[in-house]
Motif scaffolding. Structure first.
Motif, mmCIF file in Angstrom:
data_model
loop_
_atom_site.group_PDB
_atom_site.id
_atom_site.type_symbol
_atom_site.label_atom_id
_atom_site.label_comp_id
_atom_site.label_asym_id
_atom_site.label_seq_id
_atom_site.Cartn_x
_atom_site.Cartn_y
_atom_site.Cartn_z
ATOM 1 N N SER A 101 -27.959 5.304 10.396
ATOM 2 C CA SER A 101 -27.229 6.130 9.330
ATOM 3 C C SER A 101 -25.560 5.561 9.267
ATOM 4 O O SER A 101 -25.189 5.207 10.070
ATOM 5 C CB SER A 101 -27.062 7.498 9.694
ATOM 6 O OG SER A 101 -26.413 7.813 11.062
ATOM 7 N N THR A 273 -32.674 0.486 2.381
ATOM 8 C CA THR A 273 -31.340 0.032 3.122
ATOM 9 C C THR A 273 -30.113 0.298 2.340
ATOM 10 O O THR A 273 -29.177 1.061 2.924
ATOM 11 C CB THR A 273 -31.396 -1.540 3.805
ATOM 12 O OG1 THR A 273 -32.612 -1.843 4.239
ATOM 13 C CG2 THR A 273 -30.416 -1.563 4.370
ATOM 14 N N ARG A 276 -29.286 3.979 1.866
ATOM 15 C CA ARG A 276 -28.454 4.596 3.162
ATOM 16 C C ARG A 276 -27.083 4.864 2.806
ATOM 17 O O ARG A 276 -26.315 5.774 3.340
ATOM 18 C CB ARG A 276 -28.697 4.099 4.397
ATOM 19 C CG ARG A 276 -29.979 4.211 4.893
ATOM 20 C CD ARG A 276 -30.261 3.543 6.345
ATOM 21 N NE ARG A 276 -30.025 2.253 6.645
ATOM 22 C CZ ARG A 276 -28.950 1.598 6.985
ATOM 23 N NH1 ARG A 276 -28.010 2.268 7.348
ATOM 24 N NH2 ARG A 276 -28.869 0.297 7.109
#
Length: 296
Positions: A101, A273, A276
Motif C-alpha cells: 500500500s 499497480t 494503488r
C-alpha cells in the motif's frame, strides 16, 4: 563472535563507503557478523537460519529483506577481496508478503517537487548541472534510480525532446513492461545540452570514452545507491528518489489523468499497480479537513 579480527572492519567500512555510502548498511552487516560466528565460511543453510532468526524477532518483511541485502553485500566484499571464492546466497530471494500500500498522504506535492528542483544547489559547482539533470528525471519523468544510471547517449533525443527507457526491450518483439518513450520538459532541453557539453569536456580531460549518459567525476557509471545522497547534500527535508516517483504518480492521478496513460508513463506492467496511488474520495475529503481544520 565473528568480529575477532578475521575481517578488517576498516576495509569493509571503506568498501561500503566507496560503493554505497550507506552507514546503516555497515551496521546491518555487523549485526549479521555478531550472530554468525563463522560468517566467512557460512553456507546457504547458515544464512537461512539467520533469516529465520530475524523473522522470529517479528520484524517487518521489508526489514528482513534489507538484512538479506546487507548479507549479500558482505559476501560480495569477500569475493572481490579474494577472501572467498563462492557467494552462498547470491540467488536467494525471500517470498515474505510485503505491504504494497502507498501512504499517499505522506507524499510530496507537485509544488514541493518543483521547488526542490528549482532551488537545488550542489556543494560542488561542477556537479550542479549533472545533479539537476538527475533531479529533473526524477521529478518530471518519475524514473527509478536504476533507469537513470542505465541511460545511454542514444536514449536521449533532444531534437525530438524525447527520452527512451529500456530501449532494448522497446525494440524487441517482447515490447512490454517498463520500456517507454517519454517527452522532455522544455526547461530540460537546455539543461541537457549544458550537461552534455560538461560531459564531453570531462571525458576529453580524462582521455576516456563512454556511452553512458550520467557519469561520475571519474567518467564512470554512477552507482544508483548514491543518488539519494548526492541530491540531499543540505540539512533539512530529504527528498527520497522512490518517494519522488510515488509522488509524481499520485499527483498525476490526483489531476484526473487517465489511469492507462499514467500506467504507460510510469512503466507499470499492471494497471492495478498504478491504481494503488489513487486517492479515494474519502481520503481526499479527509486531507481537505486536515488542511483546513488541523488538530491542535
Amino acid at each position: 563472535m565473528h568480529n575477532n579480527g578475521k575481517v578488517p572492519f576498516g576495509d569493509l567500512g571503506a568498501y561500503i563507503e566507496k560503493n554505497y555510502r550507506n552507514k546503516s548498511l555497515f551496521t546491518t552487516i555487523r549485526h549479521y557478523l555478531s550472530y554468525q560466528r563463522n560468517a566467512e565460511t557460512a553456507q546457504l543453510k547458515d544464512i537461512l537460519q539467520y533469516i529465520e532468526y530475524l523473522r522470529k524477532q517479528d520484524l517487518n518483511p521489508k526489514t528482513v529483506r534489507n538484512h538479506l541485502f546487507a548479507v549479500k553485500i558482505y559476501y560480495n566484499y569477500l569475493q572481490e577481496t579474494g577472501r572467498r571464492k563462492t557467494h552462498p546466497c547470491k540467488k536467494l530471494q525471500l517470498k515474505d508478503q510485503l505491504n504494497t500500500s502507498v501512504a499517499t498522504e505522506k507524499l510530496y506535492t507537485s509544488e514541493e517537487l518543483e521547488q526542490f528542483y528549482q532551488n537545488y544547489k550542489s556543494r560542488e559547482k561542477e556537479l550542479q548541472t549533472r545533479n539537476k539533470v538527475i533531479i529533473s528525471l526524477l521529478v518530471y519523468q518519475a524514473l527509478q534510480v536504476t533507469e537513470i544510471t542505465k541511460l545511454q547517449l542514444q536514449d536521449i533525443d533532444l531534437e525530438k525532446g524525447e527520452i527512451i527507457i529500456n530501449k532494448e526491450k522497446l525494440n524487441s518483439k517482447k515490447s512490454w513492461g517498463n520500456s517507454r518513450i517519454l517527452p522532455l520538459k522544455a526547461n530540460q532541453i537546455l539543461l541537457f545540452y549544458q550537461y552534455l557539453k560538461w560531459r564531453e569536456t570531462l571525458l576529453e580531460n580524462l582521455n576516456k570514452e563512454s556511452e553512458t549518459f550520467i557519469l561520475t567525476k571519474q567518467g564512470n557509471t554512477l552507482n544508483p545507491h548514491l543518488i539519494s545522497n548526492l541530491i540531499n547534500e543540505e540539512k533539512g527535508q530529504r527528498f527520497l528518489p522512490l518517494k519522488i516517483r510515488q509522488s509524481v504518480i499520485a499527483n498525476l492521478l490526483k489531476e484526473k489523468n487517465d489511469l492507462r496513460l499514467v500506467q504507460v508513463f510510469t512503466g507499470h506492467k499492471k494497471s492495478s499497480t498504478t491504481e494503488r496511488y489513487r486517492l479515494t474520495e474519502l481520503e481526499e475529503l479527509q486531507n481537505a479537513v486536515n488542511n483546513f481544520h488541523p488538530i491542535q
